[in-house]
Design an enzyme around this catalytic site. Sequence first.
Site, mmCIF file in Angstrom:
data_model
loop_
_atom_site.group_PDB
_atom_site.id
_atom_site.type_symbol
_atom_site.label_atom_id
_atom_site.label_comp_id
_atom_site.label_asym_id
_atom_site.label_seq_id
_atom_site.Cartn_x
_atom_site.Cartn_y
_atom_site.Cartn_z
ATOM 1 N N SER A 34 -5.558 38.346 56.642
ATOM 2 C CA SER A 34 -4.740 37.191 57.009
ATOM 3 C C SER A 34 -5.692 36.047 57.335
ATOM 4 C CB SER A 34 -3.915 37.560 58.251
ATOM 5 O OG SER A 34 -3.394 36.402 58.857
ATOM 6 N N TYR B 58 -2.800 41.201 66.439
ATOM 7 C CA TYR B 58 -2.690 41.052 64.980
ATOM 8 C C TYR B 58 -3.968 40.423 64.423
ATOM 9 C CZ TYR B 58 -0.768 39.455 60.472
ATOM 10 O OH TYR B 58 -0.550 39.209 59.142
HETATM 11 P P1 NDP Z 1 7.028 42.415 55.686
HETATM 12 O O1 NDP Z 1 7.406 42.443 57.123
HETATM 13 O O2 NDP Z 1 7.944 41.817 54.699
HETATM 14 O O3 NDP Z 1 6.650 43.873 55.183
HETATM 15 C C1 NDP Z 1 5.827 44.683 55.956
HETATM 16 C C2 NDP Z 1 5.833 46.076 55.377
HETATM 17 O O4 NDP Z 1 5.059 46.922 56.245
HETATM 18 C C3 NDP Z 1 7.250 46.653 55.318
HETATM 19 O O5 NDP Z 1 7.353 47.471 54.183
HETATM 20 C C4 NDP Z 1 7.299 47.460 56.598
HETATM 21 O O6 NDP Z 1 8.240 48.509 56.600
HETATM 22 C C5 NDP Z 1 5.880 48.032 56.620
HETATM 23 N N1 NDP Z 1 5.538 48.582 57.919
HETATM 24 C C6 NDP Z 1 5.490 47.932 59.111
HETATM 25 N N2 NDP Z 1 5.217 48.795 60.091
HETATM 26 C C7 NDP Z 1 5.098 50.013 59.515
HETATM 27 C C8 NDP Z 1 4.834 51.312 60.001
HETATM 28 N N3 NDP Z 1 4.674 51.570 61.308
HETATM 29 N N4 NDP Z 1 4.760 52.351 59.126
HETATM 30 C C9 NDP Z 1 4.943 52.128 57.813
HETATM 31 N N5 NDP Z 1 5.227 50.924 57.282
HETATM 32 C C10 NDP Z 1 5.289 49.883 58.134
HETATM 33 O O7 NDP Z 1 5.601 41.675 55.674
HETATM 34 P P2 NDP Z 1 4.791 40.922 54.528
HETATM 35 O O8 NDP Z 1 5.205 41.416 53.193
HETATM 36 O O9 NDP Z 1 4.819 39.505 54.853
HETATM 37 O O10 NDP Z 1 3.305 41.431 54.846
HETATM 38 C C11 NDP Z 1 2.545 42.211 53.966
HETATM 39 C C12 NDP Z 1 1.100 42.085 54.376
HETATM 40 O O11 NDP Z 1 0.658 40.729 54.226
HETATM 41 C C13 NDP Z 1 0.827 42.447 55.832
HETATM 42 O O12 NDP Z 1 -0.404 43.138 55.912
HETATM 43 C C14 NDP Z 1 0.707 41.102 56.522
HETATM 44 O O13 NDP Z 1 -0.104 41.180 57.675
HETATM 45 C C15 NDP Z 1 0.049 40.292 55.431
HETATM 46 N N6 NDP Z 1 0.221 38.854 55.562
HETATM 47 C C16 NDP Z 1 1.443 38.274 55.366
HETATM 48 C C17 NDP Z 1 1.584 36.907 55.443
HETATM 49 C C18 NDP Z 1 2.906 36.224 55.231
HETATM 50 O O14 NDP Z 1 2.988 34.981 55.394
HETATM 51 N N7 NDP Z 1 3.976 36.941 54.857
HETATM 52 C C19 NDP Z 1 0.431 36.029 55.742
HETATM 53 C C20 NDP Z 1 -0.802 36.733 55.957
HETATM 54 C C21 NDP Z 1 -0.888 38.099 55.847
HETATM 55 P P3 NDP Z 1 9.832 48.252 56.932
HETATM 56 O O15 NDP Z 1 10.443 47.807 55.631
HETATM 57 O O16 NDP Z 1 10.288 49.593 57.368
HETATM 58 O O17 NDP Z 1 9.898 47.199 57.999
#
Ligand code: NDP
Length: 248
Positions: free
Chosen positions: A153, A166
């Site tokens: 990130s 985070y």
């Molecule tokens: P979302 O919240 O849309 O998706 C996150 C995913 O991680 C979901 O599938 C969620 O599952 C899963 N997850 C969370 N906790 C757990 C857990 N304990 N066990 C298993 N799975 C888990 O987030 P994004 O798609 O936005 O994020 C994807 C990546 O990109 C992350 O690493 C985030 O830090 C990074 N990122 C995102 C940005 C953004 O602007 N969106 C910016 C910078 C980085 P569930 O569906 O069950 O909730």
Amino acid sequence: MKNYTAEDQFLANKVILVTGATDGIGKQAALTYAEYGATVILSGRNTKKLEAVYDEIESLGYPQPALVPLNLQNSSPEQYSQVADVIAAEFGQLDGLLLNASDLGLLSPIEHFDEETWYRVMQVNVNATFLLTKYCLPLIRKANKGAIAMTSSGVGRQGRAYWGAYAVSKFATEGLMQTLADELEKSDIIVNSINPGGTRTKMRANAFPGEDPNTLPTPKDLMPAYLWLMDIENNRQTGQSIDARDFL
Ligand code: NDP
């Protein structure tokens, strides 16, 4: 890398594990890898959501995916080891690993940061990334060439007030990526981190509730970068902190 275009079906016969495949960027990456021919192993904590992605991939006529339910918050090292055993038995090897799932935790000053939340975020974002990497690496070594991509990130490259656990977890992710890339320098396994940049997902909406999501790129817009991370025939970059925005 603005001009990068992935070749049609370049992921045919490749097996790629995607964590957080149930939503946001991870779900889109799983669909896109499957579209380009990969057999995708979908990992997530919510079985219903996992099955829905599985059904979507099947209904589009892409290679049949596999499911690995795993809650990164409370799984034991033995469970990670078992995941690797299941993949070994089913596929024999792993060509790609996209470590995408993350927990945002909460925004709070360090001085008042809730300890339980801190530990949970570190467990999901750092320890789970380490454990999956550790147990999957022997399977990736069995592939001819392999790719590991860890999700960072902007706050994993420059700290920012109130982003607490985070931000720190993403710095640790960068450190894990660089350490592993250095260890694997002489191998055919590339290891990189990806910063998606602000993207229209549930996590972003939670972090920026006042923002108009229509001003942000969608997960689909980011897919050239995510394809590049797995393009092991053409991509020899390793140990790099990649920005998805550079591909837009
Ligand atoms: P979302 O919240 O849309 O998706 C996150 C995913 O991680 C979901 O599938 C969620 O599952 C899963 N997850 C969370 N906790 C757990 C857990 N304990 N066990 C298993 N799975 C888990 O987030 P994004 O798609 O936005 O994020 C994807 C990546 O990109 C992350 O690493 C985030 O830090 C990074 N990122 C995102 C940005 C953004 O602007 N969106 C910016 C910078 C980085 P569930 O569906 O069950 O909730």
